[in-house]
Design an enzyme around this catalytic site. Structure first.
Site, PDB file in Angstrom:
ATOM      1  CB  SER A   8      -0.824  -0.208   1.149  1.00  0.00           C
ATOM      2  OG  SER A   8      -1.410   1.276   1.474  1.00  0.00           O
ATOM      3  CG  HIS A  33      -3.857  -1.143  -1.827  1.00  0.00           C
ATOM      4  ND1 HIS A  33      -5.197  -2.022  -2.197  1.00  0.00           N
ATOM      5  CD2 HIS A  33      -4.342  -0.323  -1.003  1.00  0.00           C
ATOM      6  CE1 HIS A  33      -6.072  -1.481  -1.527  1.00  0.00           C
ATOM      7  NE2 HIS A  33      -5.697  -0.689  -0.620  1.00  0.00           N
ATOM      8  CG  ASP A  35      -5.128   2.821   0.534  1.00  0.00           C
ATOM      9  OD1 ASP A  35      -6.061   1.961   0.363  1.00  0.00           O
ATOM     10  OD2 ASP A  35      -3.981   2.430   0.896  1.00  0.00           O
ATOM     11  CG  MET A  37      -8.384   7.622   2.467  1.00  0.00           C
ATOM     12  SD  MET A  37      -7.779   7.561   4.046  1.00  0.00           S
ATOM     13  CE  MET A  37      -6.715   5.821   3.981  1.00  0.00           C
ATOM     14  CG  HIS A  66      -9.225   0.636  -0.775  1.00  0.00           C
ATOM     15  ND1 HIS A  66      -8.805   0.360   0.372  1.00  0.00           N
ATOM     16  CD2 HIS A  66     -10.676   0.508  -0.728  1.00  0.00           C
ATOM     17  CE1 HIS A  66      -9.615   0.204   1.177  1.00  0.00           C
ATOM     18  NE2 HIS A  66     -10.926   0.364   0.693  1.00  0.00           N
ATOM     19  CG  MET A  68     -11.354   3.655   1.640  1.00  0.00           C
ATOM     20  SD  MET A  68      -9.857   3.700   2.531  1.00  0.00           S
ATOM     21  CE  MET A  68      -8.459   3.679   1.271  1.00  0.00           C
ATOM     22  CG  MET A 137     -12.030  -2.644   4.570  1.00  0.00           C
ATOM     23  SD  MET A 137     -10.742  -2.149   3.643  1.00  0.00           S
ATOM     24  CE  MET A 137      -9.640  -1.355   5.007  1.00  0.00           C
ATOM     25  CG  ASP A 176      -6.395  -2.521   2.758  1.00  0.00           C
ATOM     26  OD1 ASP A 176      -5.337  -2.412   3.450  1.00  0.00           O
ATOM     27  OD2 ASP A 176      -7.070  -1.751   1.996  1.00  0.00           O
TER      28      ASP A 176
END
Ligand code: DX5
Ligand code: ZN
Length: 218
Positions: A8, A33, A35, A37, A66, A68, A137, A176
C-alpha cells in the site's frame, strides 16, 4: 488461486514515491495498492487521479485503486482514464453497487466490492457476479498502522465457501488492514489470495520485506 502481494502506497514516502515504487518492483510486488480517501467517507484526504497518472508513466505494475470515497460512481471514470487496472468501491458508499461494478468493467478495469469489517457479507453475495474481486477490510478504513481484526478469518472462510459453491470460484478475495509477516499465512489459509500491506512492508528495505512476505505465504 495465484497469491498476490499489493504494497500500500499509503505508507510510502511521498517525497520519494518513485524510489519506493522501484523497491516494490524489485521485491516482486504484484500490484500497487492506491488508497483514495475523500475526507467524507473516511476523515483523511489522500491522493487522487493526478498522482496516479504520474505513477502510471513510471511503472508497469498494475495499480489497484481502493476508493474510500462517498458516491464512488462519480470517480470511477477519472481513475480508469488515469490508468487504474483494478478499482474497488465500498458497498457502504454507493446506492448503486451493481451499476458501479458494471461501469468499472466497461471501462476495461477489474471490478471490486469492498466491505467494512462490520458490513454483512450478504452485501457482497448479492453483487458478486458483477465483481472480479472482493476486498474484505480487516480494519476500519481510513488509517494505516491499525491492528488486524481477528474476526476477519471466519468471515473470509465463509466468503470463500460461498463463492466456490456459487460457481464464482474465479472471484478473488483481497484483504486490507494490519497484514504483517506474522499473520499473512493465516489470511491465506482462510482463503484470501491478494494481500494488501502498508506499514508491514513500506519501511526500511521494502524489497526484502516483500520477498519475506512472499516466502511466508508460499
Ligand atoms: C486503510 C487502507 C489500507 C492501509 C493499510 O484504510 O485502506 O490500504 O494502507 O495499512 P496497514 O497495512 O498499515 O494496515
Ligand atoms: Zn486500502
Amino acid at each position: 488461486m495465484h497469491l498476490k502481494i499489493a504494497p500500500s502506497l499509503l505508507s510510502a514516502d511521498f517525497a520519494n514515491l518513485e524510489r519506493d515504487v522501484r523497491a516494490c518492483e524489485q521485491g516482486g510486488a504484484d500490484l500497487l495498492h492506491f488508497d483514495v480517501m475523500d475526507g467524507h467517507f473516511v476523515p483523511p484526504i489522500t491522493i487522487g487521479p493526478v498522482v496516479m497518472h504520474s505513477l502510471r508513466a513510471i511503472t508497469k505494475l498494475p495499480i489497484d485503486v481502493h476508493l474510500m470515497v462517498a458516491n464512488p460512481e462519480h470517480q470511477i471514470e477519472q481513475f480508469a482514464e488515469a490508468g487504474a487496472a483494478w478499482i474497488s468501491v465500498h458497498a457502504e458508499a454507493t446506492k448503486h453497487l451493481n451499476r458501479s461494478l458494471t461501469r468499472i468493467r466497461t471501462l476495461g478495469c477489474r471490478s471490486g466490492i469492498v466491505l467494512n469489517p462490520a458490513t454483512p457479507l450478504e452485501y457482497a453475495f448479492e453483487a458478486a457476479s458483477d465483481a472480479d474481486f472482493i476486498l474484505l477490510m480487516s480494519v476500519n478504513p481510513g488509517y494505516g498502522g491499525q491492528s488486524f481484526i481477528p474476526s476477519f478469518l471466519t468471515r473470509c472462510e465463509r466468503l470463500r465457501t460461498y463463492l466456490d459453491k456459487s460457481g464464482l470460484s474465479d472471484v478473488e478475495i483481497e484483504v486490507d488492514g494490519g497484514i504483517k509477516l506474522d499473520n499473512c499465512k493465516r489470511v491465506v489459509d482462510a482463503g484470501a489470495n491478494v494481500l494488501v500491506s502498508g506499514s508491514g512492508l513500506m519501511h526500511g528495505d521494502i524489497a526484502s520485506n516483500i520477498k519475506a512476505m512472499k516466502t511466508a505465504i508460499d
